[in-house]
Design a protein around this motif. Structure first.
Motif, PDB file in Angstrom:
ATOM      1  N   ILE A  95       0.836  -1.201   0.000  1.00 48.50           N
ATOM      2  CA  ILE A  95       0.000   0.000   0.000  1.00 48.50           C
ATOM      3  C   ILE A  95       0.872   1.253   0.000  1.00 48.50           C
ATOM      4  CG2 ILE A  95      -1.611   1.344   1.402  1.00 48.50           C
ATOM      5  CD1 ILE A  95      -2.841  -1.341   2.296  1.00 48.50           C
ATOM      6  N   GLY A  96       1.899   1.264   0.833  1.00 55.52           N
ATOM      7  CA  GLY A  96       2.765   2.439   0.925  1.00 55.52           C
ATOM      8  C   GLY A  96       3.480   2.738  -0.374  1.00 55.52           C
ATOM      9  N   VAL A  97       4.027   1.708  -1.021  1.00 50.31           N
ATOM     10  CA  VAL A  97       4.748   1.918  -2.276  1.00 50.31           C
ATOM     11  C   VAL A  97       3.790   2.426  -3.356  1.00 50.31           C
ATOM     12  CG1 VAL A  97       5.977   0.752  -4.136  1.00 50.31           C
ATOM     13  CG2 VAL A  97       6.562   0.264  -1.756  1.00 50.31           C
ATOM     14  N   ILE A  98       2.601   1.849  -3.427  1.00 48.48           N
ATOM     15  CA  ILE A  98       1.623   2.287  -4.432  1.00 48.48           C
ATOM     16  C   ILE A  98       1.330   3.776  -4.287  1.00 48.48           C
ATOM     17  CG2 ILE A  98      -0.815   2.129  -5.094  1.00 48.48           C
ATOM     18  CD1 ILE A  98      -0.624  -0.887  -4.554  1.00 48.48           C
ATOM     19  N   PHE A  99       1.132   4.233  -3.060  1.00 49.20           N
ATOM     20  CA  PHE A  99       0.734   5.630  -2.888  1.00 49.20           C
ATOM     21  C   PHE A  99       1.921   6.584  -2.891  1.00 49.20           C
ATOM     22  CE2 PHE A  99      -3.203   3.593  -2.003  1.00 49.20           C
ATOM     23  CZ  PHE A  99      -4.119   4.478  -2.556  1.00 49.20           C
ATOM     24  N   LEU A 100       3.120   6.107  -2.647  1.00 47.12           N
ATOM     25  CA  LEU A 100       4.293   6.950  -2.877  1.00 47.12           C
ATOM     26  C   LEU A 100       4.450   7.225  -4.367  1.00 47.12           C
ATOM     27  CD1 LEU A 100       6.789   8.348  -1.646  1.00 47.12           C
ATOM     28  CD2 LEU A 100       8.045   6.221  -2.050  1.00 47.12           C
ATOM     29  N   VAL A 101       4.279   6.176  -5.165  1.00 49.35           N
ATOM     30  CA  VAL A 101       4.337   6.346  -6.620  1.00 49.35           C
ATOM     31  C   VAL A 101       3.193   7.235  -7.092  1.00 49.35           C
ATOM     32  CG1 VAL A 101       4.160   5.138  -8.828  1.00 49.35           C
ATOM     33  CG2 VAL A 101       5.530   4.160  -6.977  1.00 49.35           C
ATOM     34  N   LEU A 102       2.020   7.048  -6.525  1.00 48.92           N
ATOM     35  CA  LEU A 102       0.867   7.871  -6.922  1.00 48.92           C
ATOM     36  C   LEU A 102       1.109   9.342  -6.604  1.00 48.92           C
ATOM     37  CD1 LEU A 102      -2.000   7.910  -8.055  1.00 48.92           C
ATOM     38  CD2 LEU A 102      -2.847   7.538  -5.728  1.00 48.92           C
TER      39      LEU A 102
END
Length: 627
Positions: free
Chosen positions: A251-258
Motif C-alpha cells: 500500500i505504501g509503495v503504491i501511494f508513494l508512486v501515486l
C-alpha cells in the motif's frame, strides 16, 4: 512535497513553480529575516517537545487500554481473542527460534509437519524482535498488550517528526500543529478499530509517516541530492516494513508512486529535472532491498508453505461508503442515527474509515483558503486513497450497489489482489492529519472574525475524532499444566488439542496461547494461520479429523459413535503423527457434554488419561515421533 507552497505571485511565482522551490512565508517574510536560535537551544527544545508529546500520547493510550493494566499477562486487549492469540504466538516464536537455533521466518511447531511461512502470516518479526526482552520477562500475552499500547504512540510521534518540513511555524504554533496531527493519527478511527480487533500489525502504522518524510526528500526543491544515499535509506525503510507487515508495504509503495504521478501532472516541468536523481534513488532502493531482503522476498514470492491460491475475496474487502460519515461506537461524538453503524459492511475492526462532516469541512476549507500546493497535493492523494479504500465496487450501508471502482484493476493482479482495500484507509487518515497540521500552521487569524471562524471550525473537527471509552479486554487464561509441560511432553510430541483450534473470533485460537505458554514445548498439527499443504492450496485453521468430529458429535448430545468409527479415529490420529491428546475442560466455546467427550477421548486413545493442572492428557502409544 513540502517545497510546493504557492504563496508567491506573478512572474516570480511562475518561475519558481517550475523548480518547485520553497517560497517566502506570507505571514513572516523572508526566512533569513527571522532570528535563528542557538543550535543547542533548538536541539534541547526539539527533544523536550518530543518527550512531552510522547508522554502525552502514552498517557492517552494507557487510558484507552487501562482495563488491561489489572492483569496484563492474563487479559488480551480487544473485543475478541483469535487474532490476538495468533499475534502473541508469533511474538513468542521469534525469541524461541533465535534461542534454539531455528529459522525465525519458518516454523513447523504449528501446522506440523508442513509448517508455516512467517511472511505470509501476521508474524511481525521486526516487532517480535523489539519486544523480545518483554516476551522473555513477562510472556507473549503481556508483550502483545504492550505492543497495542505502544503502536499508536510510536506511529503518532513518527508523524510529528515527518511533518517537520511541512510545518513552517516555529515555536508553540509549530509544535501545536504537528502535535495535534500526531494525536489525530495515533488515535484515529482507523487505529481505534484495529486495536479493538487485536490487529497488532495495523496499530503500528509507521510506514506512512516515514514515506511522507521521504516524499519531501525525494520530490523536494531542485534535483535530488545524494540520490544513492536517499535511495538506500528508502530501501531500508521498505525492508523494515517487509518484516513488519507486507500488505502495508504494498500500500505504501503504491501511494508513494501515486504522489509522484500527481506532482508530475501538476508540474510537468518538474519531471525532467527530477527524473535522473529519482532513477538513481530507485536503483539504490531496489539494490538494498534485493541485497538485504533477498531471503524475505524469496519467502514471499516462492517460499515454502505459501498459499497457492487467493486467501480472500478482494471484492468483499472494501470499505463501506457510509462509514465516511457514520462512526462506530469507538468515536465519542456520533452524529449519525442510532444503530446506523450496525448496517456497515464488515466488522468493527475494519470500520475505521470515519472522517465526518466537520473534518471534511475543515479539509475543504483548508484546500480553498490556504494557498499551498503541498497541502493540495496531500489532500489529492488522500482523496484518491479514500476512493481506493472502497475496493472494487461501492457498498453502501452493507448493500452492494453494483457500481464498479478503479481498484477493480488490481483484482486479478498477483500479490496486489491480496491487498484488503479497506486497509488503505490508513493513507487517508495520514493525509487528513497532515492537512490539519498545515491548516493549523497557516490558518488565517486576522481579521478577528475570520480567525474566530477558523478556530471554531478547527475545534469542531478535532472534537469529532475524539475517541470513546469503548476499548475492551478479554480473559486469556492458561491452564497451569501448560506452564510446565517438560515432565510429560517434549519437542518430539505432536499434540491434538480439544477444543479444536480454529479461526473463530471468540477463543477459537486459545490453543495457540496454551502452546506458546509451554515454550512452545510441543508441536501441534493444526492451528490458526495462512498456509498450504499437499492437499489444499489454502489452509487457514485446524482441519477436522475423526477424533474432533466425534468429540463434537458427543458434546452435542448425539448417539455415541460406533466402535468401528472410534478405531478409525485412533488410526487417523496415529497416521497424522499425533502422540498425545490434551483435553481442556471448561474451554469449549459451545459448551456441551464434556463428560462424554472425556469418555470418547479414552475410547479413541485407549488411555484412561492423566489429569493435571486443569488438563486431561492422553497418550497414543503407537504414534510416530517427530523426525
Amino acid at each position: 512535497m513540502s517545497g510546493y507552497r504557492c504563496a508567491d505571485r506573478g512572474n516570480h511565482s511562475r518561475a519558481r513553480s517550475a523548480t518547485l522551490g520553497p517560497v517566502l512565508d506570507e505571514r513572516s517574510g523572508p526566512r533569513h529575516a527571522r532570528p535563528t536560535p542557538p543550535a543547542v537551544h533548538r536541539r534541547g527544545a526539539t527533544a523536550g517537545g518530543y518527550v512531552l508529546l510522547g508522554v502525552g500520547y502514552l498517557l492517552v493510550s494507557l487510558w484507552l487500554q487501562r482495563r488491561v493494566l489489572a492483569d496484563p499477562g492474563g487479559l488480551l486487549i480487544g473485543h475478541v481473542t483469535a487474532d490476538a492469540d495468533m499475534f502473541a504466538w508469533w511474538l513468542n516464536w521469534f525469541p524461541f527460534a533465535v534461542a534454539h537455533g531455528e529459522n525465525p521466518l519458518l516454523s513447523d511447531w504449528m501446522h506440523w509437519p508442513h509448517g508455516l511461512n512467517a511472511l505470509w502470516n501476521t508474524a511481525v518479526p521486526l516487532l517480535a524482535a523489539l519486544l523480545a526482552p518483554l516476551t522473555a520477562l513477562a510472556g507473549s500475552v503481556t508483550a502483545f498488550n504492550a505492543g497495542i499500547v505502544l503502536g499508536p504512540v510510536v506511529s503518532g510521534l513518527l508523524l510529528v517528526a515527518a511533518l517537520g518540513p511541512y510545518v513552517h511555524a516555529t515555536g508553540v504554533r509549530g509544535w501545536v500543529a504537528r502535535g495535534v496531527a500526531g494525536a489525530l493519527y495515533a488515535f484515529s478511527p482507523f487505529h481505534l478499530a484495529h486495536a479493538i480487533a487485536g490487529h497488532l500489525n495495523l496499530t503500528w502504522s509507521v510506514l506512512p509517516p516515514l514515506l511522507l518524510l521521504l516524499a519531501h526528500v525525494l520530490f523536494g526543491r531542485g534535483p535530488l541530492r545524494r540520490p544513492w544515499l536517499v535511495g538506500g535509506l528508502t530501501g531500508l525503510v521498505l525492508l523494515g516494513q517487509l518484516l513488519l507487515y507486507t500488505q502495508n508495504l504494498a500500500i505504501g509503495v503504491i501511494f508513494l508512486v501515486l504522489a509522484a504521478v500527481v506532482l508530475a501532472l501538476r508540474f510537468p516541468g518538474w519531471v525532467r529535472a527530477h527524473l535522473p536523481g529519482l532513477v538513481r534513488a530507485g536503483a539504490a532502493c531496489v539494490g538494498v532491498v534485493a541485497a538485504l531482503g533477498s531471503y524475505p522476498l524469496y519467502l514471499v514470492l516462492a517460499g515454502p508453505n505459501r498459499p497457492r491460491a487467493a486467501i480472500r475475496n478482494v471484492h468483499a474487502t472494501g470499505a463501506d461508503l457510509a462509514n465516511v460519515l457514520v462512526p462506530t461506537r469507538l468515536t465519542a461524538i456520533r452524529p449519525a442515527p442510532a444503530g446506523a453503524d450496525d448496517d456497515l459492511a464488515g466488522h468493527i475492526g475494519e470500520q475505521g474509515g470515519y472522517i465526518g462532516v466537520a473534518m471534511l469541512a475543515l479539509v475543504v476549507v483548508a484546500v480553498l483558503v490556504v494557498r499551498s500546493t503541498t497541502l493540495r497535493v496531500v489532500a489529492t492523494v488522500g482523496a484518491l486513497s479514500w476512493v481506493a479504500s472502497l475496493g472494487t465496487g461501492v457498498v453502501l450501508s452493507g448493500s452492494d450497489t453494483g457500481v464498479p471502482l478503479p481498484w477493480l484493476a488490481f483484482a486479478e493482479v498477483p500479490l496486489l489482489s491480496e491487498i484488503e482495500p479497506v486497509r488503505i484507509q490508513i493513507v487517508t487518515t495520514l493525509c487528513v492529519a497532515a492537512v490539519v497540521a498545515m491548516w493549523i500552521d497557516r490558518m488565517p487569524l486576522a481579521p478577528p472574525a475570520a480567525g474566530a471562524g477558523a478556530l471554531v471550525l478547527t475545534g469542531f473537527a478535532l472534537l469529532s475524532w475524539l475517541p470513546a471509552d469503548e476499548q475492551e479486554v478479554r480473559p486469556a487464561p492458561v491452564p497451569e499444566f501448560f506452564t510446565d509441560t517438560a515432565a510429560v511432553l517434549g519437542p518430539a510430541d505432536v499434540v491434538e488439542i480439544y477444543p479444536r483450534i480454529t479461526a473463530a473470533w471468540d477463543d477459537g485460537a486459545q490453543g495457540l496461547r496454551w502452546q506458546a505458554a509451554s515454550g512452545p514445548g510441543f508441536h501441534i498439527r493444526g492451528g490458526y494461520f495462512i498456509a498450504s499443504d499437499p492437499d489444499d492450496d489454502v489452509v487457514l485453521q485446524s482441519r477436522w479429523n475423526r477424533y474432533q468430529i466425534g468429540a463434537q458429535w458427543v458434546a452435542d448430545g448425539k448417539n455415541d459413535p460406533s466402535d468401528a468409527y472410534a478405531a478409525e479415529a485412533a488410526g487417523e490420529l496415529r497416521d497424522l503423527g499425533i502422540t498425545a491428546v490434551a483435553m481442556v475442560p471448561g474451554q469449549a466455546t459451545g459448551g456441551g457434554d464434556e463428560a462424554r467427550v472425556l469418555e470418547w477421548t479414552r475410547r479413541v486413545t485407549g488411555d484412561p488419561g492423566r489429569y493435571d493442572g486443569g488438563v486431561w492428557l492422553f497418550r497414543l502409544p503407537a504414534a510416530a515421533p517427530v523426525g
